[in-house]
Design an enzyme around this catalytic site. Structure first.
Site, PDB file in Angstrom:
ATOM      1  N   LYS A  58     -12.488  -0.280   1.195  1.00 59.25           N
ATOM      2  CA  LYS A  58     -11.753   0.469   0.177  1.00 59.25           C
ATOM      3  C   LYS A  58     -12.571   0.472  -1.118  1.00 59.25           C
ATOM      4  O   LYS A  58     -13.564   1.167  -1.201  1.00 59.25           O
ATOM      5  CB  LYS A  58     -10.348  -0.115  -0.005  1.00 59.25           C
ATOM      6  CG  LYS A  58      -9.521  -0.056   1.282  1.00 59.25           C
ATOM      7  CD  LYS A  58      -8.077  -0.414   1.071  1.00 59.25           C
ATOM      8  CE  LYS A  58      -7.321  -0.608   2.366  1.00 59.25           C
ATOM      9  NZ  LYS A  58      -7.418   0.471   3.341  1.00 59.25           N
ATOM     10  N   SER A  97       0.786  -1.228   0.000  1.00 64.19           N
ATOM     11  CA  SER A  97       0.000   0.000   0.000  1.00 64.19           C
ATOM     12  C   SER A  97       0.819   1.280   0.000  1.00 64.19           C
ATOM     13  O   SER A  97       0.309   2.326  -0.392  1.00 64.19           O
ATOM     14  CB  SER A  97      -0.951   0.006   1.208  1.00 64.19           C
ATOM     15  OG  SER A  97      -0.221  -0.053   2.420  1.00 64.19           O
ATOM     16  N   HIS A 157      -5.934  -3.854  -1.390  1.00 66.47           N
ATOM     17  CA  HIS A 157      -5.746  -2.772  -2.354  1.00 66.47           C
ATOM     18  C   HIS A 157      -5.838  -3.271  -3.797  1.00 66.47           C
ATOM     19  O   HIS A 157      -5.213  -2.705  -4.696  1.00 66.47           O
ATOM     20  CB  HIS A 157      -4.402  -2.079  -2.118  1.00 66.47           C
ATOM     21  CG  HIS A 157      -4.396  -1.197  -0.911  1.00 66.47           C
ATOM     22  ND1 HIS A 157      -4.847   0.108  -0.938  1.00 66.47           N
ATOM     23  CD2 HIS A 157      -4.014  -1.438   0.376  1.00 66.47           C
ATOM     24  CE1 HIS A 157      -4.726   0.640   0.269  1.00 66.47           C
ATOM     25  NE2 HIS A 157      -4.227  -0.279   1.080  1.00 66.47           N
TER      26      HIS A 157
END
Length: 389
Positions: free
Chosen positions: A241, A182, A210
Site C-alpha cells: 500500500k 479499511s 492502512h
C-alpha cells in the site's frame, strides 16, 4: 460430474449479478498512478492504496532496476533452505528500527503474515479477542488456530473488557485489531486497548496496513500516533500500500515472537522468499520516508480538502481525517451505478457492497493520494456532484 456443478455455479453467479453485487475487474493499461488509462480512457485514479504516490516514483523504479541486476529476479526457494539474501535481512532490520520493534519477519503478503501468527502463538489453552470489523486475513488466521475465539463490537472498549474477563482462565490472551479499519477509515483506540491489555495481562496485536508510512508524526503508524509503540507486542503490515504498492508483508514484534515464527509459521516456512527486487526497492522507500515528510503533508492536505468539499456538497461521508473516505450510498445497485457514471466522467472509483461491507451499507470508497493535485481533488468532487444528478 462438472456439468451439474457448472449449472450450480452459474446460478450463484447470476444471483450475484442480479443483486448488484458483481465485482468486475477493470484492466489498466498504464503503470499505477494518480492518472491511469482504463478501457482506452485517461481517468483520475481515486481507488488505489497508493497513499504516498510511490508506486511509480522514479527513485523507487530506479532502485528496483538496480536490484534486478544485483540480486536477480527471484529466490526459487523458501527462506530456511536457500532463500535468504543479505537484502532480506537488511530490510527486516530497517523495518524493525522504523516501527520501533525488536525484530521483523518478512512474508509474501500481509494476508500470509496474519495467517501465520495465531496458529504459531496460540493453542487450545489460549484465547484471541478480535474486533468485529477486523480484516478478513485476521479472521482467516484466527480460524487456523485452536485458540478460544471471542469478538467485541467495533472499538467498543466496554465489550472488550467483558471478553477479557471471560478469557481470564486462558494461558495466553491476545487482543487483535486493525489500526485503521479499511472500509470506514476509523482508527482503533489503541491507548484504551493497551490500558485494558495491561489490566488483564493480555498481548496486543495491530494490523497497521492502512497506516504505516503516513499516519503519525513521522509516518510510523497508529502506535506512534497514539504514543503506545512500546506497549504493542505485534505489528503486522504490508509493503503493498503506502510502502510502494508492490507486494509483501511483515510481522514486527517482540524478539521471541519473531524467533518462533521463523521456526513454526507455516506461511513463512512454505512460501518462496519475497522477491529481492521488492526488498531492495522497499529499502529505498524507507530512505524516502525518513528524509522527507512532504508526501505525508500533501496527502493530509488532499484528504482535508476532499472531505470538506464533499461535506459542503451534502454527501454522506463517514467522519474522520484518514485518506480512506467512504461515501455512503446504502443500496448496492445504486453504488455500482454511481461508480460506473463516475468512470464515464473521468474518475475511477469502486462501489463496495456485501460481503465486503454489511447489507444496506454499500458505499463508494474514495482513496486520496499524495500524487493527486488540488485540481484533481476538485475535479473528483465535481464529478460526484454530476453523478448524483
Amino acid at each position: 460430474m462438472f456439468t451439474n456443478v457448472r449449472e450450480q455455479l452459474r446460478t450463484t453467479l447470476d444471483e450475484i449479478t442480479e443483486a448488484g453485487l458483481l465485482k468486475p475487474e477493470r484492466v489498466i493499461s498504464t503503470p499505477q498512478s494518480s492518472n491511469v488509462r482504463v478501457a482506452g480512457k485517461e481517468v483520475l485514479n481515486f481507488c488505489a492504496n497508493n497513499y504516498l504516490g510511490l508506486a511509480d516514483h522514479p527513485e523507487v523504479i530506479a532502485a528496483a532496476k538496480e536490484a534486478l541486476d544485483r540480486w536477480g529476479f527471484g529466490m526459487a526457494s523458501v527462506r530456511f533452505i536457500c532463500g535468504t539474501q543479505e537484502v532480506h535481512k537488511e530490510l527486516e532490520g530497517r523495518l524493525s528500527a522504523f516501527l520501533g520493534m525488536e525484530d521483523t519477519v518478512l512474508y509474501s503478503s500481509c494476508f500470509d503474515a496474519n495467517g501465520g501468527v495465531f496458529e504459531t502463538l496460540l493453542d487450545a489453552q489460549d484465547a484471541v479477542i478480535s474486533d468485529a470489523l477486523n480484516h478478513a486475513s485476521i479472521i482467516d488466521g484466527i480460524r487456523l488456530s485452536k485458540a478460544r475465539r471471542l469478538r467485541y463490537a467495533n472499538r467498543d472498549m466496554a465489550e472488550l473488557e467483558s471478553r477479557l474477563k471471560e478469557a481470564a482462565d486462558a494461558r495466553r490472551r491476545l487482543i487483535v485489531t486493525d489500526g485503521v479499519f479499511s472500509m470506514d477509515g476509523y482508527l482503533a483506540p489503541l491507548a484504551e486497548i493497551c490500558d485494558l491489555a495491561e489490566r488483564y495481562d493480555a498481548m496486543v496485536m495491530v494490523d497497521d496496513s492502512h497506516a504505516v508510512g503516513f499516519v503519525g508524526p513521522t509516518g510510523r503508524g497508529t502506535p506512534e500516533l497514539h504514543g503506545v509503540t512500546d506497549r504493542i507486542d505485534i505489528i503486522t503490515g504490508t509493503l503493498g500500500k503506502a510502502l510502494g504498492g508492490a507486494s509483501g508483508g511483515y510481522v514486527s514484534a517482540r524478539k521471541e515472537i519473531c524467533e518462533l515464527l521463523r521456526q513454526r509459521s507455516r506461511p513463512y516456512l512454505f512460501s518462496n522468499s519475497l522477491a529481492p527486487v521488492i526488498a531492495s526497492a522497499s529499502l529505498r522507500i524507507l530512505d524516502l520516508l525518513e528524509t522527507t515528510g512532504e508526501a505525508r503533508e500533501r496527502l493530509r492536505a488532499n484528504t482535508a480538502r476532499f472531505r470538506s468539499e464533499m461535506t459542503r456538497n451534502g454527501f454522506d461521508i463517514l467522519p474522520g481525517d484518514h485518506p480512506i473516505v467512504p461515501v455512503m450510498i446504502g443500496d448496492a445497485a445504486k453504488a455500482g451505478a454511481m461508480a460506473e457514471r463516475l468512470l464515464e466522467l473521468g474518475v475511477y472509483v469502486i462501489g463496495f457492497s456485501y460481503p465486503v461491507v454489511p447489507h444496506g451499507q454499500a458505499r463508494i470508497r474514495v482513496q486520496l493520494s499524495a500524487a493527486h493535485s488540488a485540481e484533481d481533488v476538485e475535479r473528483a468532487v465535481e464529478a460526484f456532484v454530476q453523478a448524483r444528478g
